[in-house]
Scaffold this active site. Structure first.
Site, PDB file in Angstrom:
ATOM      1  N   ASN A 120      61.982  33.764  21.796  1.00  0.00           N
ATOM      2  CA  ASN A 120      62.849  34.446  22.732  1.00  0.00           C
ATOM      3  C   ASN A 120      62.688  35.996  22.424  1.00  0.00           C
ATOM      4  O   ASN A 120      62.377  36.393  21.308  1.00  0.00           O
ATOM      5  CB  ASN A 120      64.486  34.276  22.722  1.00  0.00           C
ATOM      6  CG  ASN A 120      64.760  33.120  22.970  1.00  0.00           C
ATOM      7  OD1 ASN A 120      64.116  32.345  23.901  1.00  0.00           O
ATOM      8  ND2 ASN A 120      66.102  32.876  22.713  1.00  0.00           N
ATOM      9  N   ASP A 174      64.717  39.142  22.108  1.00  0.00           N
ATOM     10  CA  ASP A 174      66.153  39.676  22.121  1.00  0.00           C
ATOM     11  C   ASP A 174      66.377  41.075  22.695  1.00  0.00           C
ATOM     12  O   ASP A 174      65.854  41.983  22.477  1.00  0.00           O
ATOM     13  CB  ASP A 174      66.814  39.579  20.581  1.00  0.00           C
ATOM     14  CG  ASP A 174      66.813  38.106  20.198  1.00  0.00           C
ATOM     15  OD1 ASP A 174      66.448  37.198  20.864  1.00  0.00           O
ATOM     16  OD2 ASP A 174      66.973  38.161  18.917  1.00  0.00           O
ATOM     17  N   THR A 196      77.079  26.055   6.372  1.00  0.00           N
ATOM     18  CA  THR A 196      76.983  27.468   6.215  1.00  0.00           C
ATOM     19  C   THR A 196      78.337  27.853   6.968  1.00  0.00           C
ATOM     20  O   THR A 196      78.616  27.850   7.837  1.00  0.00           O
ATOM     21  CB  THR A 196      75.809  28.134   6.944  1.00  0.00           C
ATOM     22  OG1 THR A 196      75.984  27.837   8.527  1.00  0.00           O
ATOM     23  CG2 THR A 196      74.495  27.565   6.327  1.00  0.00           C
ATOM     24  N   THR A 252      73.031  38.808  13.154  1.00  0.00           N
ATOM     25  CA  THR A 252      72.029  37.903  14.102  1.00  0.00           C
ATOM     26  C   THR A 252      70.954  37.341  13.176  1.00  0.00           C
ATOM     27  O   THR A 252      70.184  37.996  12.644  1.00  0.00           O
ATOM     28  CB  THR A 252      71.336  38.653  15.220  1.00  0.00           C
ATOM     29  OG1 THR A 252      72.442  39.581  15.822  1.00  0.00           O
ATOM     30  CG2 THR A 252      70.841  37.679  16.130  1.00  0.00           C
ATOM     31  N   ASP A 277      73.722  43.838  10.760  1.00  0.00           N
ATOM     32  CA  ASP A 277      73.734  42.823  11.674  1.00  0.00           C
ATOM     33  C   ASP A 277      73.444  41.356  11.331  1.00  0.00           C
ATOM     34  O   ASP A 277      72.535  41.094  10.692  1.00  0.00           O
ATOM     35  CB  ASP A 277      72.274  43.160  12.616  1.00  0.00           C
ATOM     36  CG  ASP A 277      72.116  42.302  13.863  1.00  0.00           C
ATOM     37  OD1 ASP A 277      72.919  41.368  14.201  1.00  0.00           O
ATOM     38  OD2 ASP A 277      71.044  42.453  14.701  1.00  0.00           O
ATOM     39  N   GLY A 290      71.629  32.585  10.117  1.00  0.00           N
ATOM     40  CA  GLY A 290      71.633  31.078  10.005  1.00  0.00           C
ATOM     41  C   GLY A 290      70.224  30.758  10.156  1.00  0.00           C
ATOM     42  O   GLY A 290      69.612  29.928   9.229  1.00  0.00           O
ATOM     43  N   ASP A 291      69.364  31.497  11.028  1.00  0.00           N
ATOM     44  CA  ASP A 291      67.873  31.158  11.007  1.00  0.00           C
ATOM     45  C   ASP A 291      67.007  31.478   9.687  1.00  0.00           C
ATOM     46  O   ASP A 291      66.065  30.688   9.253  1.00  0.00           O
ATOM     47  CB  ASP A 291      67.208  31.901  12.151  1.00  0.00           C
ATOM     48  CG  ASP A 291      68.003  31.569  13.568  1.00  0.00           C
ATOM     49  OD1 ASP A 291      68.183  30.474  13.555  1.00  0.00           O
ATOM     50  OD2 ASP A 291      68.005  32.714  14.369  1.00  0.00           O
TER      51      ASP A 291
HETATM   52  O1  RIB Z   1      69.963  32.642  15.903  1.00  0.00           O
HETATM   53  C1  RIB Z   1      69.746  34.128  16.704  1.00  0.00           C
HETATM   54  C2  RIB Z   1      68.849  33.770  17.953  1.00  0.00           C
HETATM   55  O2  RIB Z   1      69.710  33.040  18.738  1.00  0.00           O
HETATM   56  C3  RIB Z   1      68.460  35.090  18.396  1.00  0.00           C
HETATM   57  O3  RIB Z   1      67.284  35.635  17.929  1.00  0.00           O
HETATM   58  C4  RIB Z   1      68.252  34.854  19.828  1.00  0.00           C
HETATM   59  O4  RIB Z   1      67.278  34.708  20.536  1.00  0.00           O
HETATM   60  C5  RIB Z   1      69.200  33.202  20.150  1.00  0.00           C
HETATM   61  O5  RIB Z   1      67.919  32.423  20.372  1.00  0.00           O
END
Ligand code: RIB
Length: 301
Positions: free
Chosen positions: A13, A15, A213, A240, A238, A243-244
């Site tokens: 994606n 963002d 987590t 965001t 941030d 988790g990734d």
């Molecule tokens: O986990 C964060 C992600 O969730 C963002 O980068 C966004 O694109 C969504 O997919």
């Protein structure tokens, strides 16, 4: 030692990130602080997290034939991710995520676009890539049937699967049973466990696959007993992609032969560093940065 292969099948994606001091209530307009377009998508984020650490990462996914798609492909390549199997598709725009950040926390709305072109047939066309992987890393921003196909192929070729069940949705029991590691947050774990009828034995077995987590409260997993790994305290900019980052770091460490505890500790450091900068991928660390971070805390890797 031969570098282990991690394959990620998932979303890519752009963002669209708005920072604001205050999130508006329904019907209200507020003046925000800043706006950025930043590469994201749970799949791409996890691929980049593992690649920055030095893993051999292949991404399977789709983008649109638009400027976001071109930028994201270039960006993934520059991060060292193999994008040979990322296909630009004509009849959908690249996936986007509208993200609002306020006081380090986020709200996210994803429009999947081209990510929904990652169909079961598309996934099956990469059976050889999946078969040659050491770990397959999956999330839920592509169609569920495609995740099921990927898990089926991985299981056929005895490839280990890490499934990050986000964004959460009810999942078939048969899918969960084939996965090796599940990495939900507390809310996702609760929902997964409540939405399926388990015998006590199945429940215990499933719990042993879960690495839960809990944000700043750390990580929990169950082996013979409950194990709690505390999180690292950092200055949060941030969250965001935290988790990734955890998932990318976890897959990397498991590939290197780390124990579950070691992999969680390592991935927790990766996630901690990731939240110190803006954007899902902004703060994702290199191996050197993780080592320096742990050395400063007297925890050598
Ligand atoms: O986990 C964060 C992600 O969730 C963002 O980068 C966004 O694109 C969504 O997919």
């Amino acid at each position: 030692m031969k570098n282990k292969k991690i394959t990620v099948i998932g979303s890519i994606n752009m963002d669209l990130v708005t920072s604001t001091n205050r999130v508006p209530i329904l019907g209200e307009t507020v003046m925000g602080e800043s706006f950025h377009t930043i590469p994201g998508g749970k799949g791409a984020n996890q691929a980049v997290a593992a690649a920055r650490l030095g893993a051999d990462v292949t991404m399977i996914g789709c983008v649109g034939q638009d400027l976001f798609g071109q930028d994201l492909l270039k960006h993934l390549k520059a991060q060292g991710v193999n994008v040979e199997h990322v296909e630009p598709v004509t009849d959908s725009s690249t996936g986007i995520a509208a993200i609002t950040i306020s006081n380090g926390e986020n709200h996210i709305i994803v429009i999947p676009g081209a990510n929904y072109h990652v169909t079961p047939v598309f996934v099956a066309s990469f059976e050889d890539v999946i078969a040659a992987s050491d770990i397959l890393l999956l999330q839920l921003e592509i169609p569920l049937e495609s995740v099921e196909k990927a898990v089926e192929l991985a299981s056929k070729h005895r490839v280990k699967v890490v499934l990050n069940p986000a964004p959460i949705q009810p999942l078939p029991k048969a899918l969960l049973e084939k996965v090796d590691y599940l990495t939900p947050n507390e809310y996702e774990q609760q929902l997964l466990f409540d939405s399926i009828e388990w015998t006590e034995e199945e429940r215990q077995e499933m719990l042993r696959k879960c690495i839960i987590t809990r944000g700043s409260r750390g990580i929990t997993f169950y082996q013979d007993e409950k194990v709690e790994i505390p999180s690292y305290k950092v200055d949060v900019v941030d969250t965001t992609g935290a988790g990734d980052s955890f998932n990318g770091g976890f897959a990397y460490a498991i590939c290197q032969g780390a124990s579950l505890k070691e992999a969680c500790q390592f991935a927790s450091a990766v996630a901690a560093l990731s939240v110190t900068k803006l954007g899902a991928q902004g703060g994702m660390p290199t191996m050197q940065e993780v080592q320096d971070f742990l050395r400063e805390r007297n925890e050598i890797v």
